[in-house]
Motif scaffolding. Structure first.
Motif, PDB file in Angstrom:
ATOM      1  N   ILE A 195      13.017 -13.031  18.999  1.00  0.00           N
ATOM      2  CA  ILE A 195      14.046 -14.483  19.447  1.00  0.00           C
ATOM      3  C   ILE A 195      13.196 -16.343  18.744  1.00  0.00           C
ATOM      4  O   ILE A 195      14.765 -16.342  19.081  1.00  0.00           O
ATOM      5  CB  ILE A 195      13.770 -14.452  21.045  1.00  0.00           C
ATOM      6  N   GLU A 196      12.488 -16.102  18.019  1.00  0.00           N
ATOM      7  CA  GLU A 196      12.301 -17.319  17.538  1.00  0.00           C
ATOM      8  C   GLU A 196      12.861 -17.533  16.198  1.00  0.00           C
ATOM      9  O   GLU A 196      13.305 -18.157  15.303  1.00  0.00           O
ATOM     10  CB  GLU A 196      10.583 -17.339  17.584  1.00  0.00           C
ATOM     11  N   ASP A 197      13.529 -16.468  16.060  1.00  0.00           N
ATOM     12  CA  ASP A 197      14.397 -16.271  14.894  1.00  0.00           C
ATOM     13  C   ASP A 197      15.994 -16.301  14.581  1.00  0.00           C
ATOM     14  O   ASP A 197      16.678 -15.712  15.330  1.00  0.00           O
ATOM     15  CB  ASP A 197      13.955 -15.147  13.766  1.00  0.00           C
ATOM     16  N   LYS A 198      15.937 -17.634  14.584  1.00  0.00           N
ATOM     17  CA  LYS A 198      17.754 -18.064  15.350  1.00  0.00           C
ATOM     18  C   LYS A 198      18.495 -17.443  14.646  1.00  0.00           C
ATOM     19  O   LYS A 198      19.708 -16.336  15.130  1.00  0.00           O
ATOM     20  CB  LYS A 198      17.089 -19.439  14.686  1.00  0.00           C
TER      21      LYS A 198
ATOM     22  N   GLU B 100      22.903 -11.137  19.078  1.00  0.00           N
ATOM     23  CA  GLU B 100      23.078 -11.269  20.539  1.00  0.00           C
ATOM     24  C   GLU B 100      25.393 -10.905  20.594  1.00  0.00           C
ATOM     25  O   GLU B 100      25.530 -10.205  20.835  1.00  0.00           O
ATOM     26  CB  GLU B 100      23.493 -13.464  20.115  1.00  0.00           C
ATOM     27  N   GLU B 101      25.725 -11.366  19.145  1.00  0.00           N
ATOM     28  CA  GLU B 101      27.184 -11.035  18.692  1.00  0.00           C
ATOM     29  C   GLU B 101      27.204  -9.500  18.831  1.00  0.00           C
ATOM     30  O   GLU B 101      27.822  -8.993  19.330  1.00  0.00           O
ATOM     31  CB  GLU B 101      27.104 -11.367  17.372  1.00  0.00           C
ATOM     32  N   ALA B 102      25.723  -8.744  18.304  1.00  0.00           N
ATOM     33  CA  ALA B 102      26.046  -7.303  18.224  1.00  0.00           C
ATOM     34  C   ALA B 102      26.491  -6.517  20.069  1.00  0.00           C
ATOM     35  O   ALA B 102      26.947  -5.166  19.564  1.00  0.00           O
ATOM     36  CB  ALA B 102      25.093  -6.473  17.326  1.00  0.00           C
TER      37      ALA B 102
ATOM     38  N   SER C  88      19.520 -15.793  26.573  1.00  0.00           N
ATOM     39  CA  SER C  88      20.259 -14.997  25.570  1.00  0.00           C
ATOM     40  C   SER C  88      21.145 -13.753  25.939  1.00  0.00           C
ATOM     41  O   SER C  88      21.813 -13.758  25.674  1.00  0.00           O
ATOM     42  CB  SER C  88      18.925 -14.902  24.128  1.00  0.00           C
ATOM     43  N   LEU C  89      20.256 -12.806  26.517  1.00  0.00           N
ATOM     44  CA  LEU C  89      20.407 -12.102  27.606  1.00  0.00           C
ATOM     45  C   LEU C  89      21.514 -12.527  28.650  1.00  0.00           C
ATOM     46  O   LEU C  89      22.573 -11.460  28.207  1.00  0.00           O
ATOM     47  CB  LEU C  89      19.391 -10.587  27.878  1.00  0.00           C
TER      48      LEU C  89
ATOM     49  N   TYR D  30      23.800 -14.894  28.198  1.00  0.00           N
ATOM     50  CA  TYR D  30      24.483 -14.951  27.942  1.00  0.00           C
ATOM     51  C   TYR D  30      25.475 -13.783  27.332  1.00  0.00           C
ATOM     52  O   TYR D  30      26.950 -13.820  27.608  1.00  0.00           O
ATOM     53  CB  TYR D  30      24.656 -16.339  26.689  1.00  0.00           C
ATOM     54  N   VAL D  31      24.933 -13.144  26.738  1.00  0.00           N
ATOM     55  CA  VAL D  31      25.428 -12.088  26.265  1.00  0.00           C
ATOM     56  C   VAL D  31      26.138 -11.431  27.919  1.00  0.00           C
ATOM     57  O   VAL D  31      27.037 -10.861  27.907  1.00  0.00           O
ATOM     58  CB  VAL D  31      24.269 -11.155  25.750  1.00  0.00           C
ATOM     59  N   LEU D  32      24.961 -11.525  28.854  1.00  0.00           N
ATOM     60  CA  LEU D  32      26.021 -10.597  29.926  1.00  0.00           C
ATOM     61  C   LEU D  32      26.995 -11.370  30.884  1.00  0.00           C
ATOM     62  O   LEU D  32      27.963 -10.983  31.064  1.00  0.00           O
ATOM     63  CB  LEU D  32      24.842 -10.995  31.061  1.00  0.00           C
ATOM     64  N   ALA D  33      26.346 -12.249  30.628  1.00  0.00           N
ATOM     65  CA  ALA D  33      28.088 -13.530  31.397  1.00  0.00           C
ATOM     66  C   ALA D  33      28.811 -13.179  30.656  1.00  0.00           C
ATOM     67  O   ALA D  33      29.990 -13.355  30.963  1.00  0.00           O
ATOM     68  CB  ALA D  33      27.829 -14.873  31.210  1.00  0.00           C
TER      69      ALA D  33
END
Length: 325
Positions: free
Chosen positions: A197-200, A207-209, A236-237, A239-242
């Motif tokens: 998560i700390e590696d942008k 996230e995209e996958a 981050s999760l 946002y993917v869920l939304a």
């Protein structure tokens, strides 16, 4: 599942003994067996795309003496045309017989592969030797091996995430997991996202996958977010869920976003999630927050908040004067 702990990609087909990062001996032997086929498939794929777009190689020459706006429009038109036409070119390539394949099409050749190591070796070689995305015919073949192929790609992503490894191998492995769209990939990918998560760059790939996996990602993400405090990983999760849930509304998703919005000090991530989820129910909550806090919000938060309310169908005219103050 075969041991692939040392797989990390390889340089080229001419030096299989020195495959980059040490592809295991069993897959090396498999690779030798299909060496010619792999080479022909990859080179013909690259050639088909290059020939179709060779006239576009000189697009930079067309930009001379143009304004920034004109250059932007030409580049946008080019990118749109490139993506649309490329999909057609790849489909033609997949279904056109090739002499070096004994008159078979690439699609026939790939679909005849029965051994998972052969398919995985082809994926590795193509990912190293083409600048284009892996063709869908190969992704679909990989998907047929289900969770076993998913596990191999997860392990490849882990291995290629080491500091000395090349980032594109991680990106290709994760992207392929997303394109395969398997439920069995979701929880391992969530764990990877937590690890990186700390590696942008890596977190954005993941996230995209996960977004590309779509509906199968919903339940595992909801489970992962239950009874959790919201930090960078959780948002981050969320946002993917939304994003995924916007196409399959679920009250649990709305409640998670609302809880995040109400419980964190920095409202921006939750506002972005409301925008991604695209549910007008959020308008009342967002307007209420704006009415109470408008004077203390930064211009950036105001712009995003007003834009989100408007996009969700809410009225924002009475707040516009705040931006001029």
């Amino acid at each position: 599942m075969r041991n692939i702990d040392n797989i990390k990609g390889f340089e080229n087909i001419d030096s299989l003994e020195d495959i980059k990062r040490g592809l295991n001996m069993e897959i090396k032997r498999e690779m030798e067996n299909i060496k010619s086929t792999v080479t022909v498939l990859t080179e013909s794929y690259n050639s088909a795309i290059f020939k179709a777009f060779k006239d576009m190689q000189h697009i930079s020459e067309k930009l001379d003496n143009l304004s920034s706006y004109e250059k932007e429009q030409i580049l946008l038109d080019f990118l749109g045309q490139y993506q649309t036409e490329k999909e057609k070119i790849i489909d033609i390539w997949a279904n056109t017989p090739i002499d070096e394949l004994q008159g078979e099409t690439p699609s026939d050749t790939i679909n005849k592969l029965e051994d998972i190591d052969e398919v995985f070796a082809l994926f590795l070689y193509m990912s190293e030797n083409t600048e284009e995305e892996i063709p869908s015919v190969l992704i679909n073949k990989m998907k047929q091996f289900g969770s076993e192929m998913s596990d191999m790609l997860i392990q490849l992503a882990k291995n290629s995430a080491e500091p000395e490894a090349q980032d594109h191998v991680f990106a290709e492995a994760v992207s392929t997991l997303g394109r395969m769209g398997l439920y069995s990939s979701v929880e391992p990918m969530i764990r990877l996202l937590s690890d990186y998560i700390e590696d942008k760059s890596k977190s954005e790939y993941l996230e995209e996958a996960l977004k590309n996996i779509g509906a199968p990602a919903i339940e595992p993400i909801i489970t992962a977010l239950e009874n959790q405090n919201f930090g960078e990983f959780e948002f981050s999760l969320l946002y993917v869920l939304a994003y995924v849930g916007s196409k399959a509304k679920d009250e649990r998703i709305y409640r998670l976003i609302r809880t995040a919005f109400k419980t964190v000090n920095d409202k921006m991530p939750a506002i972005v999630c409301f925008a991604a989820y695209k549910d007008g129910k959020a308008v009342t909550l967002l307007r209420s927050y704006l009415e109470k806090n408008a004077e203390s919000l930064s211009k950036h938060v105001l712009y995003v908040l007003l834009g989100t309310i408007r996009d969700l169908g809410g009225e924002v005219k009475e707040f516009m004067h705040i931006l001029k103050d």
